[in-house]
Write a protein that holds these residues in place. Structure first.
Motif, PDB file in Angstrom:
ATOM      1  N   ILE A  63       0.787  -1.346   0.126  1.00  5.67           N
ATOM      2  CA  ILE A  63      -0.040   0.000   0.014  1.00  5.67           C
ATOM      3  C   ILE A  63       0.823   1.203  -0.058  1.00  5.67           C
ATOM      4  O   ILE A  63       1.731   1.174   0.745  1.00  5.67           O
ATOM      5  CB  ILE A  63      -0.998  -0.023   1.250  1.00  5.67           C
ATOM      6  N   GLU A  64       0.577   2.354  -0.707  1.00  2.00           N
ATOM      7  CA  GLU A  64       1.291   3.405  -0.777  1.00  2.00           C
ATOM      8  C   GLU A  64       0.196   4.533  -0.697  1.00  2.00           C
ATOM      9  O   GLU A  64      -0.776   4.492  -1.575  1.00  2.00           O
ATOM     10  CB  GLU A  64       2.049   3.728  -2.051  1.00  2.00           C
ATOM     11  N   GLY A  76      -8.346  13.980   3.458  1.00  3.82           N
ATOM     12  CA  GLY A  76      -8.460  12.383   3.175  1.00  3.82           C
ATOM     13  C   GLY A  76      -6.890  12.072   2.357  1.00  3.82           C
ATOM     14  O   GLY A  76      -6.044  12.678   2.531  1.00  3.82           O
ATOM     15  N   LEU A  77      -7.193  10.864   1.807  1.00  6.65           N
ATOM     16  CA  LEU A  77      -5.995  10.375   0.919  1.00  6.65           C
ATOM     17  C   LEU A  77      -6.140   9.553  -0.057  1.00  6.65           C
ATOM     18  O   LEU A  77      -7.365   9.241  -0.306  1.00  6.65           O
ATOM     19  CB  LEU A  77      -5.057   9.461   2.008  1.00  6.65           C
ATOM     20  N   ASP A  78      -5.344   9.189  -1.117  1.00  6.25           N
ATOM     21  CA  ASP A  78      -5.221   8.611  -2.068  1.00  6.25           C
ATOM     22  C   ASP A  78      -4.386   7.231  -1.821  1.00  6.25           C
ATOM     23  O   ASP A  78      -3.260   7.433  -1.123  1.00  6.25           O
ATOM     24  CB  ASP A  78      -4.439   9.018  -3.406  1.00  6.25           C
ATOM     25  N   ALA A  79      -4.808   6.177  -2.213  1.00  5.44           N
ATOM     26  CA  ALA A  79      -4.106   5.083  -1.572  1.00  5.44           C
ATOM     27  C   ALA A  79      -3.921   3.957  -2.928  1.00  5.44           C
ATOM     28  O   ALA A  79      -4.919   3.931  -3.657  1.00  5.44           O
ATOM     29  CB  ALA A  79      -4.723   4.113  -0.744  1.00  5.44           C
ATOM     30  N   ILE A  80      -2.906   3.433  -3.156  1.00 10.06           N
ATOM     31  CA  ILE A  80      -2.532   2.418  -4.207  1.00 10.06           C
ATOM     32  C   ILE A  80      -2.383   1.337  -3.678  1.00 10.06           C
ATOM     33  O   ILE A  80      -1.460   0.994  -2.841  1.00 10.06           O
ATOM     34  CB  ILE A  80      -1.417   2.947  -5.036  1.00 10.06           C
ATOM     35  N   ILE A 126      -4.759  -1.288  -7.736  1.00 14.43           N
ATOM     36  CA  ILE A 126      -5.943  -0.176  -7.974  1.00 14.43           C
ATOM     37  C   ILE A 126      -5.552   1.139  -7.350  1.00 14.43           C
ATOM     38  O   ILE A 126      -4.924   1.015  -6.272  1.00 14.43           O
ATOM     39  CB  ILE A 126      -7.398  -1.032  -7.625  1.00 14.43           C
ATOM     40  N   LYS A 127      -6.076   2.087  -7.668  1.00 12.43           N
ATOM     41  CA  LYS A 127      -6.095   3.281  -6.662  1.00 12.43           C
ATOM     42  C   LYS A 127      -7.444   3.865  -6.499  1.00 12.43           C
ATOM     43  O   LYS A 127      -8.466   3.895  -7.193  1.00 12.43           O
ATOM     44  CB  LYS A 127      -5.386   4.441  -7.719  1.00 12.43           C
ATOM     45  N   ALA A 128      -7.477   4.188  -5.410  1.00 14.24           N
ATOM     46  CA  ALA A 128      -8.547   4.754  -4.525  1.00 14.24           C
ATOM     47  C   ALA A 128      -8.555   5.859  -3.831  1.00 14.24           C
ATOM     48  O   ALA A 128      -7.411   6.075  -3.315  1.00 14.24           O
ATOM     49  CB  ALA A 128      -9.344   3.795  -3.798  1.00 14.24           C
ATOM     50  N   THR A 129      -9.519   6.855  -3.901  1.00 18.09           N
ATOM     51  CA  THR A 129      -9.464   8.039  -3.283  1.00 18.09           C
ATOM     52  C   THR A 129     -10.661   7.875  -2.020  1.00 18.09           C
ATOM     53  O   THR A 129     -11.557   7.441  -2.065  1.00 18.09           O
ATOM     54  CB  THR A 129      -9.829   9.244  -3.932  1.00 18.09           C
ATOM     55  N   PHE A 130     -10.061   8.202  -0.587  1.00 18.96           N
ATOM     56  CA  PHE A 130     -10.927   8.324   0.597  1.00 18.96           C
ATOM     57  C   PHE A 130     -10.928   9.842   1.103  1.00 18.96           C
ATOM     58  O   PHE A 130     -10.013  10.428   1.055  1.00 18.96           O
ATOM     59  CB  PHE A 130     -10.147   7.441   1.464  1.00 18.96           C
TER      60      PHE A 130
END
Length: 270
Positions: A63-64, A76-80, A126-130
């Motif tokens: 996870i990055e 919030g944050l973006d996570a790969i 995948i990349k997701a925004t939280f």
């Protein structure tokens, strides 16, 4: 040699050369208070604040993350998510959160269609925004992520002993640093992940800083890494300003930023 401001102001930019270029640089730093700038010195003390890692992994996932802090405070944050397995991996959104100073915010998948489970195909990513949300009130929240603490002291050239001001400035910087470390002020992020064949999910978290660094020095010096005295300052740098006048009367210019009061979780401004 004293340069005339009115003369410089009337000169075309293309003709400003030599000593005038130097003056322009000084003037841009000092603003309108040129004489005050030239007749005082600024000394600083500061340190980097320990941070949790932004790239972490388990046997199942790497996870990055990157925090979204365009407005100063983070919302919030973006996570790969990179699936390291040969089978489908699920990210359980409802079990994911960010924690700071023993308080937590829930991570909510930012999408038009809310999802409680994100699926990562085998050996894929995948990349997701939280966004961050209070766990109980379900209110969107913001947080801060300071990366350094600095205090700078400006001393009038006529002041012969600024010891008291230096001590007060150093104490302010060291006090914030202690609060930050003692209360674990860094942002820790955790995600609940589950492979398709697992019975239950596991929590994967980033690592708290192993080295907590050193307090800002009690001795102020002309540090080049200190924030600029003039102009706006980044929310990621906690910056205190003190000054001593010609009679060595020293005082704080701004209300010092307090870790507990000013850096707590706050609702998103509407």
């Amino acid at each position: 040699m004293l340069l005339r401001v009115d003369f410089l102001a009337n000169r075309p930019v293309s003709r400003v050369v030599g000593s005038f270029v130097l003056f322009t640089s000084v003037f841009s730093v000092c603003g309108a208070s040129l004489l005050g700038c030239l007749s005082s010195t600024t000394r600083s003390t500061g340190a980097s604040l320990p941070q949790a890692t932004e790239k972490f992994s388990s046997e199942a996932v790497q996870i990055e993350i990157s925090h979204n802090c365009s407005g100063g405070r983070c919302d919030g944050l973006d996570a790969i998510f990179q699936n390291l397995l040969n089978e489908e991996l699920q990210i359980l959104v409802t079990g994911s959160k960010v924690t700071r100073a023993s308080e937590s915010l829930a991570l909510v998948y930012k999408n038009k269609v809310p999802q409680k489970i994100l699926v990562v195909p085998p050996k894929d990513k995948i990349k997701a925004t939280f966004v961050t949300q209070s766990p109980l009130a379900k209110t969107l929240m913001t947080y801060v992520r300071p990366t350094s603490i600095w205090c700078s002291l400006k001393v009038d050239s006529a002041c012969s002993d600024a010891t008291a001001g230096e001590a007060e400035c150093a104490a302010a910087a060291r006090s914030y640093y202690r609060q930050y470390v003692d209360l674990k002020g860094w942002i820790q992020t955790s995600f609940a992940v589950k492979a398709k064949s697992w019975q239950k999910a596991e929590v994967v978290s980033n690592v708290a800083p192993e080295f907590l660094g050193n307090l800002p020095s009690i001795n102020l010096s002309p540090e080049t890494e200190a924030p600029y005295w003039y102009g706006p300052h980044s929310q990621h740098t906690v910056f205190y300003r003190y000054s001593c006048d010609a009679k060595c009367a020293c005082s704080q210019i701004d209300k010092p930023r307090d870790f507990v009061v000013d850096d707590k979780f706050l609702p998103v401004e509407k």
